[in-house]
Design a protein around this motif. Structure first.
Motif, PDB file in Angstrom:
ATOM      1  N   UNK A   1       0.817  -1.216   0.000  1.00 31.54           N
ATOM      2  CA  UNK A   1       0.000   0.000   0.000  1.00 31.54           C
ATOM      3  C   UNK A   1       0.854   1.270   0.000  1.00 31.54           C
ATOM      4  N   UNK A   2       1.911   1.283   0.797  1.00 33.98           N
ATOM      5  CA  UNK A   2       2.757   2.471   0.877  1.00 33.98           C
ATOM      6  C   UNK A   2       3.474   2.737  -0.449  1.00 33.98           C
ATOM      7  N   UNK A   3       3.956   1.691  -1.099  1.00 32.58           N
ATOM      8  CA  UNK A   3       4.635   1.843  -2.383  1.00 32.58           C
ATOM      9  C   UNK A   3       3.645   2.295  -3.445  1.00 32.58           C
ATOM     10  N   UNK A   4       2.453   1.715  -3.459  1.00 29.42           N
ATOM     11  CA  UNK A   4       1.431   2.102  -4.436  1.00 29.42           C
ATOM     12  C   UNK A   4       1.034   3.568  -4.272  1.00 29.42           C
ATOM     13  N   UNK A   5       0.996   4.045  -3.047  1.00 31.87           N
ATOM     14  CA  UNK A   5       0.642   5.443  -2.786  1.00 31.87           C
ATOM     15  C   UNK A   5       1.669   6.395  -3.385  1.00 31.87           C
ATOM     16  N   UNK A   6       2.945   6.078  -3.229  1.00 31.09           N
ATOM     17  CA  UNK A   6       4.003   6.908  -3.821  1.00 31.09           C
ATOM     18  C   UNK A   6       3.978   6.782  -5.338  1.00 31.09           C
ATOM     19  N   UNK A   7       3.812   5.557  -5.832  1.00 33.82           N
ATOM     20  CA  UNK A   7       3.784   5.323  -7.283  1.00 33.82           C
ATOM     21  C   UNK A   7       2.703   6.165  -7.951  1.00 33.82           C
TER      22      UNK A   7
END
Length: 103
Positions: free
Chosen positions: A88-94
């Protein structure tokens, strides 16, 4: 709930390479069933509770406790309203950048 724990742990004694010691801890994490990601500098593990994260941290220490001196560093990101924080955290930045994030 999501508890992300970033962990680095290895004995200070012995040779230059610590990969065999890190491998012991990775085997423990793999056996635990918790999702994790090994990076060049640390390992990130996701648990549902802080108690689970701390138990895993202690078990990692026990893998290496026979050594005279152990280096350990742990950081936590605890969020009650989150599930699958590792992704979730990576997807948010992406979603906020124009280029693919390298992993």
């Amino acid at each position: 709930m999501s508890v992300l724990m970033e962990l680095s742990m290895f004995p200070l004694s012995g040779g230059e390479s610590k990969s065999a010691d890190v491998a012991q801890i990775i085997k423990l994490i793999e056996k635990s069933g918790f999702p994790y990601k090994l990076t060049a500098m640390s390992t990130v593990v996701e648990t549902k509770t802080m108690k689970e994260a701390l138990q895993l941290l202690e078990e990692a220490y026990l893998q290496l406790e026979e050594n005279d001196r152990i280096y350990a560093c742990a950081k936590f990101d605890i969020r009650a309203s989150r599930v699958d924080g590792m992704h979730q955290k990576i997807a948010s930045v992406q979603a906020k950048v124009d280029v693919p994030i390298k992993s």
